[in-house]
Design an enzyme around this catalytic site. Structure first.
Site, short mmCIF file in Angstrom:
data_model
loop_
_atom_site.label_atom_id
_atom_site.label_comp_id
_atom_site.label_asym_id
_atom_site.label_seq_id
_atom_site.Cartn_x
_atom_site.Cartn_y
_atom_site.Cartn_z
N SER A 261 74.96 59.69 10.85
CA SER A 261 74.31 59.15 12.04
C SER A 261 75.30 59.11 13.20
CB SER A 261 73.80 57.74 11.76
OG SER A 261 74.91 56.85 11.71
N LYS A 262 74.75 58.87 14.37
CA LYS A 262 75.59 58.78 15.57
C LYS A 262 76.59 57.62 15.42
CE LYS A 262 74.96 57.90 20.50
NZ LYS A 262 76.36 57.59 20.69
#
Ligand code: GLU
Length: 509
Positions: A261-262
């Site tokens: 994920s970011k």
């Protein structure tokens, strides 16, 4: 397989392209090139609520930067256009009608509130064979009433009619045969009258068919939709020309479990986007591989090996190598850990292998940023060539080679303490004379003359050489001293020694 290979990359312009999407585009590209096929860029913008301005340009710029080229697409044009789904309304309408006429789909009027109510009343509600006859749709209302509601302007959706109790088989080139029972699939919405647009599922199938796509290569997150897609091909009468499916393994967090994920990137300090992204709504800036100083070749190489291996232990693979070696046989089913440190390693390797003059081109803007000018490219190329083995990124070249472009302002205290004695100023004075007497400053020649002088005087080799380095570089680091003095103008070297003698206080003996 004698079908012409045609693949598509079909991003939705809902934000910056994630690095996983870049890998999907890359595998599509490599596979197409390997097979002498064609690659399409299709913009899937049917969900207007999620549309983000700038996202389409960002996709084009990112893939262009990495050398992923398209044969057909919004910019390239081509015989199957338009390539933006929002411009294909007429086409989709035709197939919505066909599905309705053939009884493969039906019209449903249920409002969000009615659907909510059904979810409350019926445990594990799913719009399917077990529930559809309790809902407000053309099957329960009849043709006349349906017509009347539409004419009265009521909004509706079109749903696929899934027959329960059938085995649906998806053949996946990485995963093999995936079988699921149709009873677990719901009557998915294919079209919404409110915006006169199909949903992803229908648009995707219609376009893949009309664009003669032979292989659908996409992320694993789309595997759950694949059985529905198989049923849609059937419903539209296109089963025989259905593309092959390939669902690529997920990219996983570098540490721990789950999808990359970011947040992982923010936490560990690596980008999850190819280019820097300025969010038009929040103003937030997310870092990108390009702006962080990654070379496109390194990013391509790194991404290609996340989920695929060449079957031998080669690691440094150019786009051409990848095209030669690629096959789905060596793709893994299980997720690939996003080892971002390996990405840095690749960058280092590519930086080191880059010809010095090309590297100089990349470094010139860094020099300009540092306010340095007046150096010709040849000088810059030599300088970066000497230090590139110690750099992971172009910016690191500055840390390693700054002294080639400006005299030290300070001298490392630790090195001064160790190498600068009361005798040093006098010895440096002699060194200046020795240097000024050398005709040929080529590294090996200058080295021989200076070392002979040190030996003849009985000086301590390490102390003299390190004091010399301290004066020219500012600390005891950097490439071979005589390589430095071969490149740097002699007057500059001499001036730096003089300056050091002036500036560094001589210790008491
Ligand atoms: N528009 C979908 C996406 O954003 C495409 C999925 C597919 O390749 O079928 O990834």
């Amino acid at each position: 397989m004698d079908r012409k290979v045609r693949v598509r990359f079909a991003p939705s312009p809902t934000g910056p392209l994630h690095i996983g999407g870049v890998r999907t585009a890359l595998y599509n590209y490599i596979f197409a090139r390997k097979n002498g096929g064609e690659m399409i860029l299709r913009i899937e913008d049917t969900d207007s609520r999620r549309f983000v301005p700038g996202a389409e340009d960002y996709i084009n710029e990112s893939l262009g930067w990495l050398g992923i080229q398209f044969d057909e697409g919004v910019r390239e044009g081509g015989p199957h256009g338009p390539y933006r789904q929002s411009e294909r309304r007429d086409i989709y309408r035709r197939y919505v009608k066909q599905l309705l006429d053939d009884g493969k789909a039906y019209i449903a009027f249920d409002t969000p509130e009615e659907l909510e109510k059904a979810r409350e009343e019926i445990p594990n509600f799913q719009y399917d064979a077990s529930t559809r006859m309790k809902m407000r749709n053309s099957l329960t209302l009849g043709e006349e009433e349906t017509r009347r509601l539409i004419d009265a302007g009521e909004q509706y959706v079109v749903r696929i009619l899934i027959e329960p109790g059938r085995d649906v088989i998806v053949n996946d080139l990485i995963r093999g045969e995936v079988k699921i029972n149709s009873s677990i699939i719901d009557d998915k919405v294919l079209y919404k009258s409110a915006d006169d647009l199909p949903t992803y599922h229908l648009a995707n199938i219609v376009d893949d068919h009309l664009m003669e796509v032979s292989h659908v290569i996409r992320g694993e997150e789309w595997l759950p939709s694949a059985p529905l897609h198989v049923l849609l091909y059937e419903a539209l009468g296109w089963k025989d020309s259905m593309p092959e499916f390939v669902h690529l393994p997920l990219l996983l967090k570098p540490v721990g479990n789950g999808k990359l994920s970011k947040r992982d990137g923010d936490k560990l300090g690596f980008p999850v986007f190819p280019l820097e992204w300025h969010d038009p709504n929040s103003g937030e800036i997310s870092s990108g591989y390009r702006e962080k100083g990654y070379l496109p070749e390194a990013v391509v190489n790194f991404l290609a090996l996340l989920g695929w291996n060449p079957g031998d232990d080669s690691e440094l693979l150019s786009m051409q190598d990848l095209i030669e070696k690629f096959s789905f046989d060596h793709c893994s089913k299980s997720g690939a850990k996003f080892d971002y440190k390996k990405g840095i390693w690749f960058n280092h390797e590519y930086l080191m292998r880059m010809p010095d003059d090309k590297l100089a081109d990349l470094f010139m803007p860094v020099l300009a940023r540092k306010g340095v000018d007046g150096f010709d490219k040849e000088y810059v190329a030599h300088a970066v060539g000497m230090v590139k083995g110690r750099a992971d990124f172009v910016d690191d070249l500055w840390t390693q080679a700054d002294f080639f472009f400006k005299a030290p302002e300070e001298y490392a205290a630790k090195d001064v303490k160790k190498r600068w004695s009361a005798d040093t100023p006098r010895i440096m004075g002699e060194l200046i004379e020795v240097l000024e007497g050398i005709d040929d400053m080529t590294s090996a020649n200058a080295e021989k003359i200076v070392l002979d002088w040190i030996a003849s005087k009985g000086y301590h080799l390490g102390n003299v050489m390190n004091a010399f380095r301290l004066a020219v570089v500012g600390s005891c680091r950097g490439p071979h001293m005589f390589d430095i003095t071969e490149l740097m103008p002699r007057e500059e070297v001499v001036a730096r020694i003089r300056k050091a003698v002036e500036r560094i206080p001589a210790p008491e003996n």
